[in-house]
Write a protein that holds these residues in place. Sequence first.
Motif, PDB file in Angstrom:
ATOM      1  N   VAL A  21       0.824  -1.211   0.000  1.00 36.38           N
ATOM      2  CA  VAL A  21       0.000   0.000   0.000  1.00 36.38           C
ATOM      3  C   VAL A  21       0.858   1.261   0.000  1.00 36.38           C
ATOM      4  CG1 VAL A  21      -2.002  -1.153   0.997  1.00 36.38           C
ATOM      5  CG2 VAL A  21      -0.419   0.025   2.513  1.00 36.38           C
ATOM      6  N   GLU A  22       2.029   1.206   0.625  1.00 34.99           N
ATOM      7  CA  GLU A  22       2.935   2.358   0.575  1.00 34.99           C
ATOM      8  C   GLU A  22       3.417   2.598  -0.847  1.00 34.99           C
ATOM      9  OE1 GLU A  22       5.991   1.565   3.471  1.00 34.99           O
ATOM     10  OE2 GLU A  22       4.653   2.006   5.158  1.00 34.99           O
ATOM     11  N   ALA A  23       3.748   1.519  -1.563  1.00 36.93           N
ATOM     12  CA  ALA A  23       4.236   1.651  -2.938  1.00 36.93           C
ATOM     13  C   ALA A  23       3.136   2.159  -3.868  1.00 36.93           C
ATOM     14  CB  ALA A  23       4.770   0.301  -3.439  1.00 36.93           C
ATOM     15  N   ILE A  24       1.927   1.643  -3.725  1.00 34.84           N
ATOM     16  CA  ILE A  24       0.813   2.092  -4.559  1.00 34.84           C
ATOM     17  C   ILE A  24       0.514   3.569  -4.284  1.00 34.84           C
ATOM     18  CG2 ILE A  24      -1.681   1.842  -4.974  1.00 34.84           C
ATOM     19  CD1 ILE A  24       0.034  -0.369  -6.239  1.00 34.84           C
ATOM     20  N   THR A  25       0.527   3.943  -3.018  1.00 33.44           N
ATOM     21  CA  THR A  25       0.259   5.333  -2.658  1.00 33.44           C
ATOM     22  C   THR A  25       1.318   6.259  -3.239  1.00 33.44           C
ATOM     23  OG1 THR A  25      -0.870   4.671  -0.627  1.00 33.44           O
ATOM     24  CG2 THR A  25      -0.059   6.938  -0.733  1.00 33.44           C
ATOM     25  N   LYS A  26       2.582   5.888  -3.097  1.00 30.49           N
ATOM     26  CA  LYS A  26       3.682   6.717  -3.612  1.00 30.49           C
ATOM     27  C   LYS A  26       3.575   6.894  -5.131  1.00 30.49           C
ATOM     28  CE  LYS A  26       8.673   7.128  -3.774  1.00 30.49           C
ATOM     29  NZ  LYS A  26       9.782   6.397  -4.306  1.00 30.49           N
ATOM     30  N   THR A  27       3.353   5.797  -5.834  1.00 31.91           N
ATOM     31  CA  THR A  27       3.261   5.851  -7.288  1.00 31.91           C
ATOM     32  C   THR A  27       2.056   6.664  -7.739  1.00 31.91           C
ATOM     33  OG1 THR A  27       4.378   3.724  -7.496  1.00 31.91           O
ATOM     34  CG2 THR A  27       3.068   4.445  -9.380  1.00 31.91           C
ATOM     35  N   THR A  28       0.942   6.523  -7.036  1.00 30.76           N
ATOM     36  CA  THR A  28      -0.255   7.274  -7.378  1.00 30.76           C
ATOM     37  C   THR A  28      -0.029   8.769  -7.181  1.00 30.76           C
ATOM     38  OG1 THR A  28      -1.656   5.407  -6.755  1.00 30.76           O
ATOM     39  CG2 THR A  28      -2.717   7.572  -6.865  1.00 30.76           C
ATOM     40  N   CYS A  29       0.588   9.137  -6.091  1.00 29.78           N
ATOM     41  CA  CYS A  29       0.869  10.549  -5.825  1.00 29.78           C
ATOM     42  C   CYS A  29       1.789  11.136  -6.890  1.00 29.78           C
ATOM     43  CB  CYS A  29       1.490  10.715  -4.441  1.00 29.78           C
ATOM     44  SG  CYS A  29       0.355  10.363  -3.094  1.00 29.78           S
ATOM     45  N   GLU A  30       2.817  10.374  -7.270  1.00 29.71           N
ATOM     46  CA  GLU A  30       3.762  10.854  -8.278  1.00 29.71           C
ATOM     47  C   GLU A  30       3.116  10.969  -9.659  1.00 29.71           C
ATOM     48  OE1 GLU A  30       6.943   8.009  -8.011  1.00 29.71           O
ATOM     49  OE2 GLU A  30       7.741   8.894  -6.167  1.00 29.71           O
ATOM     50  N   SER A  31       2.316   9.990 -10.039  1.00 22.49           N
ATOM     51  CA  SER A  31       1.775   9.978 -11.397  1.00 22.49           C
ATOM     52  C   SER A  31       0.522  10.833 -11.562  1.00 22.49           C
ATOM     53  CB  SER A  31       1.492   8.542 -11.844  1.00 22.49           C
ATOM     54  OG  SER A  31       0.540   7.930 -10.999  1.00 22.49           O
ATOM     55  N   LEU A  32      -0.284  10.970 -10.507  1.00 15.94           N
ATOM     56  CA  LEU A  32      -1.519  11.743 -10.618  1.00 15.94           C
ATOM     57  C   LEU A  32      -1.454  13.110  -9.947  1.00 15.94           C
ATOM     58  CD1 LEU A  32      -4.232   8.983 -10.002  1.00 15.94           C
ATOM     59  CD2 LEU A  32      -3.340   9.830 -12.182  1.00 15.94           C
ATOM     60  N   GLY A  33      -0.372  13.358  -9.217  1.00 13.21           N
ATOM     61  CA  GLY A  33      -0.220  14.644  -8.558  1.00 13.21           C
ATOM     62  C   GLY A  33      -1.214  14.875  -7.434  1.00 13.21           C
ATOM     63  N   VAL A  34      -1.490  13.825  -6.666  1.00 10.10           N
ATOM     64  CA  VAL A  34      -2.419  13.942  -5.536  1.00 10.10           C
ATOM     65  C   VAL A  34      -1.661  13.779  -4.223  1.00 10.10           C
ATOM     66  CG1 VAL A  34      -4.380  13.113  -6.884  1.00 10.10           C
ATOM     67  CG2 VAL A  34      -3.003  11.474  -5.595  1.00 10.10           C
ATOM     68  N   PRO A  36      -1.088  12.078  -0.450  1.00 11.09           N
ATOM     69  CA  PRO A  36      -1.269  10.724   0.094  1.00 11.09           C
ATOM     70  C   PRO A  36      -2.599  10.518   0.815  1.00 11.09           C
ATOM     71  CG  PRO A  36       0.947  11.497   0.562  1.00 11.09           C
ATOM     72  CD  PRO A  36       0.184  12.662  -0.025  1.00 11.09           C
ATOM     73  N   ASN A  37      -3.097  11.537   1.502  1.00 10.44           N
ATOM     74  CA  ASN A  37      -4.339  11.351   2.245  1.00 10.44           C
ATOM     75  C   ASN A  37      -5.570  11.243   1.353  1.00 10.44           C
ATOM     76  OD1 ASN A  37      -4.466  14.014   1.480  1.00 10.44           O
ATOM     77  ND2 ASN A  37      -4.943  14.809   3.501  1.00 10.44           N
ATOM     78  N   SER A  38      -5.397  11.403   0.048  1.00 10.11           N
ATOM     79  CA  SER A  38      -6.527  11.239  -0.871  1.00 10.11           C
ATOM     80  C   SER A  38      -6.550   9.865  -1.533  1.00 10.11           C
ATOM     81  CB  SER A  38      -6.505  12.330  -1.948  1.00 10.11           C
ATOM     82  OG  SER A  38      -5.446  12.108  -2.854  1.00 10.11           O
ATOM     83  N   VAL A  39      -5.542   9.048  -1.279  1.00 15.90           N
ATOM     84  CA  VAL A  39      -5.443   7.723  -1.909  1.00 15.90           C
ATOM     85  C   VAL A  39      -6.062   6.675  -0.989  1.00 15.90           C
ATOM     86  CG1 VAL A  39      -3.891   5.981  -2.873  1.00 15.90           C
ATOM     87  CG2 VAL A  39      -3.334   8.407  -3.124  1.00 15.90           C
ATOM     88  N   GLU A  40      -7.085   6.006  -1.493  1.00 19.31           N
ATOM     89  CA  GLU A  40      -7.766   4.948  -0.740  1.00 19.31           C
ATOM     90  C   GLU A  40      -7.424   3.602  -1.368  1.00 19.31           C
ATOM     91  OE1 GLU A  40      -9.922   5.436   1.840  1.00 19.31           O
ATOM     92  OE2 GLU A  40      -9.910   7.633   1.766  1.00 19.31           O
ATOM     93  N   ILE A  41      -7.098   2.617  -0.525  1.00 18.53           N
ATOM     94  CA  ILE A  41      -6.788   1.276  -1.009  1.00 18.53           C
ATOM     95  C   ILE A  41      -7.553   0.282  -0.149  1.00 18.53           C
ATOM     96  CG2 ILE A  41      -4.984  -0.441  -1.461  1.00 18.53           C
ATOM     97  CD1 ILE A  41      -2.998   1.960  -1.554  1.00 18.53           C
ATOM     98  N   ILE A  42      -8.350  -0.555  -0.800  1.00 19.02           N
ATOM     99  CA  ILE A  42      -9.120  -1.568  -0.097  1.00 19.02           C
ATOM    100  C   ILE A  42      -8.582  -2.928  -0.523  1.00 19.02           C
ATOM    101  CG2 ILE A  42     -11.405  -2.579   0.229  1.00 19.02           C
ATOM    102  CD1 ILE A  42     -12.474   0.271  -0.614  1.00 19.02           C
ATOM    103  N   LEU A  43      -8.046  -3.670   0.427  1.00 20.67           N
ATOM    104  CA  LEU A  43      -7.527  -5.011   0.159  1.00 20.67           C
ATOM    105  C   LEU A  43      -8.583  -6.032   0.559  1.00 20.67           C
ATOM    106  CD1 LEU A  43      -3.906  -4.674   1.623  1.00 20.67           C
ATOM    107  CD2 LEU A  43      -4.647  -4.350  -0.740  1.00 20.67           C
ATOM    108  N   THR A  44      -8.888  -6.921  -0.359  1.00 20.85           N
ATOM    109  CA  THR A  44      -9.819  -8.004  -0.083  1.00 20.85           C
ATOM    110  C   THR A  44      -9.068  -9.312  -0.267  1.00 20.85           C
ATOM    111  OG1 THR A  44     -11.667  -6.686  -0.900  1.00 20.85           O
ATOM    112  CG2 THR A  44     -12.010  -9.065  -0.710  1.00 20.85           C
ATOM    113  N   GLU A  45      -8.927 -10.051   0.815  1.00 22.39           N
ATOM    114  CA  GLU A  45      -8.234 -11.328   0.739  1.00 22.39           C
ATOM    115  C   GLU A  45      -9.237 -12.434   0.421  1.00 22.39           C
ATOM    116  OE1 GLU A  45      -4.474 -11.531   3.409  1.00 22.39           O
ATOM    117  OE2 GLU A  45      -6.161 -10.872   4.669  1.00 22.39           O
TER     118      GLU A  45
END
Length: 61
Positions: A21-34, A36-45
């Motif tokens: 989730v840290e990697a997804i958040t970092k990449t999303t912030c870099e690529s979309l210019g948002v 971190p507190n706007s990135v939501e990630i829901i993991l379903t196992e």
Amino acid sequence: MPTFHVELFEGRSLEQKRQFVEAITKTTCESLGVEPNSVEIILTEVKREHWATAGKLWSEA
């Protein structure tokens, strides 16, 4: 607010999920210019017995 719904087999450690989730958040912030507190990630196992590919359950692969 980007929201990611991620389905994955159960069994990964808390540390693996934390790193993911840290990697997804970092990449999303870099690529979309948002922020971190706007990135939501829901993991379903999902159990392997509840997932199939090509007509075969992963629990039987």
